[in-house]
Design a protein around this motif. Sequence first.
Motif, PDB file in Angstrom:
ATOM      1  N   UNK A  98       0.825  -1.204   0.000  1.00 48.60           N
ATOM      2  CA  UNK A  98       0.000   0.000   0.000  1.00 48.60           C
ATOM      3  C   UNK A  98       0.860   1.255   0.000  1.00 48.60           C
ATOM      4  N   UNK A  99       1.904   1.267   0.832  1.00 52.81           N
ATOM      5  CA  UNK A  99       2.779   2.447   0.881  1.00 52.81           C
ATOM      6  C   UNK A  99       3.503   2.637  -0.451  1.00 52.81           C
ATOM      7  N   UNK A 100       3.882   1.524  -1.107  1.00 53.26           N
ATOM      8  CA  UNK A 100       4.545   1.638  -2.408  1.00 53.26           C
ATOM      9  C   UNK A 100       3.601   2.248  -3.441  1.00 53.26           C
ATOM     10  N   UNK A 101       2.356   1.792  -3.439  1.00 55.79           N
ATOM     11  CA  UNK A 101       1.370   2.344  -4.376  1.00 55.79           C
ATOM     12  C   UNK A 101       1.073   3.811  -4.060  1.00 55.79           C
ATOM     13  N   UNK A 102       1.006   4.148  -2.780  1.00 60.53           N
ATOM     14  CA  UNK A 102       0.772   5.544  -2.384  1.00 60.53           C
ATOM     15  C   UNK A 102       1.929   6.430  -2.837  1.00 60.53           C
ATOM     16  N   UNK A 121      13.707   2.318  -3.542  1.00 61.64           N
ATOM     17  CA  UNK A 121      13.317   1.719  -2.266  1.00 61.64           C
ATOM     18  C   UNK A 121      11.999   2.287  -1.746  1.00 61.64           C
ATOM     19  N   UNK A 122      11.460   3.299  -2.413  1.00 60.63           N
ATOM     20  CA  UNK A 122      10.128   3.757  -2.086  1.00 60.63           C
ATOM     21  C   UNK A 122       9.051   2.975  -2.805  1.00 60.63           C
ATOM     22  N   UNK A 123       9.501   2.059  -3.714  1.00 62.16           N
ATOM     23  CA  UNK A 123       8.564   1.297  -4.546  1.00 62.16           C
ATOM     24  C   UNK A 123       8.662  -0.207  -4.329  1.00 62.16           C
ATOM     25  N   UNK A 124       9.652  -0.657  -3.581  1.00 60.94           N
ATOM     26  CA  UNK A 124       9.846  -2.091  -3.327  1.00 60.94           C
ATOM     27  C   UNK A 124      10.754  -2.252  -2.114  1.00 60.94           C
ATOM     28  N   UNK A 174       5.674  -6.088 -10.157  1.00 58.98           N
ATOM     29  CA  UNK A 174       4.949  -4.878  -9.751  1.00 58.98           C
ATOM     30  C   UNK A 174       5.903  -3.691  -9.670  1.00 58.98           C
ATOM     31  N   UNK A 175       7.112  -3.934  -9.161  1.00 63.40           N
ATOM     32  CA  UNK A 175       8.116  -2.865  -9.117  1.00 63.40           C
ATOM     33  C   UNK A 175       8.395  -2.345 -10.519  1.00 63.40           C
ATOM     34  N   UNK A 176       8.634  -3.237 -11.472  1.00 70.03           N
ATOM     35  CA  UNK A 176       8.928  -2.812 -12.845  1.00 70.03           C
ATOM     36  C   UNK A 176       7.764  -2.023 -13.431  1.00 70.03           C
TER      37      UNK A 176
END
Length: 408
Positions: free
Chosen positions: A112-116, A142-145, A169-171
Amino acid sequence: MLTSTQRASGVKPISFEDTSIAFASQSDRKLRKTFWLFALMNKGWLVKVGTFFIKIALRLQLPIKKLIKGTIFEQFCGGETIRDCEKTIQTLHTAHIGTILDYSVEGEENEKSFDDTVQEILRTIERASESTDIPFSVFKVTGLATTDLLEKVQNGASLTDQEQTAYERLRQRVDQLCRRAYERNVRIFFDAEESWIQDTIDQLSYEMMDRYNHDRCIVYNTFQLYRWESLDHLKKETEVARKKGYLLGAKLVRGAYIEKERLRAHEEEYQDPIHLTKEDTDRDFNLAIDFCLENRTIVSICLGTHNEYSCQYCVQRMEELGIAPGDSHIWFAQLLGMSDNISFNLASAGYNVAKYVPYGPVESVMPYLFRRAEENKSIAGQSSREYLLIKDELLRRKGCCLAPANQA
């Protein structure tokens, strides 16, 4: 003393000692407040004790947010939201300095935090696309994974089905950001991180460059020149870009994780990735400037540095190579609240300059602020330099006020 190139071109030498330009945007009251903040940060023991008690107070939910917002947060951050940053954006724009909105929330590692975070960075791209006062967007991978996933990919370890899904999902998140930046014609930085995850970040950045940098330079990777392999890495990737027909975006920095890098190398008994001396780092940084300027048909650069000599060196080399100060392929960048003598004097001379403007909820950006306090304490002469420059400007203003009207 002017060089022959400067005399021929009519270019005035830049003085990073000109405090009247460096602090023109600050009122006397604000400047005095900044002076006392750096005076306190100049005392290493006080920074250490203060950091300890702030961490305790935040953990106990004591009412210190107002104190933090009025001091260190105000100095180094633009606000808690993009809207809060608008005053800073406009102040910098008035001085011909761009803003790099840096969403600096750290330490939250869940989907959720990565998507936010993706959604917030998309908002910075949209804001940047609305005017010329925000020339770059930026994000940390590191804010995305999770760091664990990035490290596992770098080590070539087998991923579980769940991890493989997380990596895809990161990519997708990275592509979403770079695609939106391309569509909105906004340059975007991949920030550099620790060496044990940096190869994964590099791989993602070059994949995005090959996708979006063929007609203009949108995606930039960050090269940490305190690593002894970085200069060769920069040269190698430039040739790869040339062969594949895309443009290379390069943000040049010295590096921010030296203690952490050396400790881990020692503990896990592998070769220290950091240069043995600062002189080696300085040499490679300036050699990287030379290389990028000489290959500017394919490389666009941003010098992310608070080092006055390197900035002067780049200016000198630009003059020698006949490159105009406002060349769109060459930028300088510093952090908000630091090295205004570099940023404002370069901008006043017509060079492209931007300030990193971190923002986010006070509690969430505290790790960033603790690093700024520690950095100003530990960088040789940095807080002392800021302190003395501000002191000089306050004395200059006092002298102006005391001077006769026809001399003020």
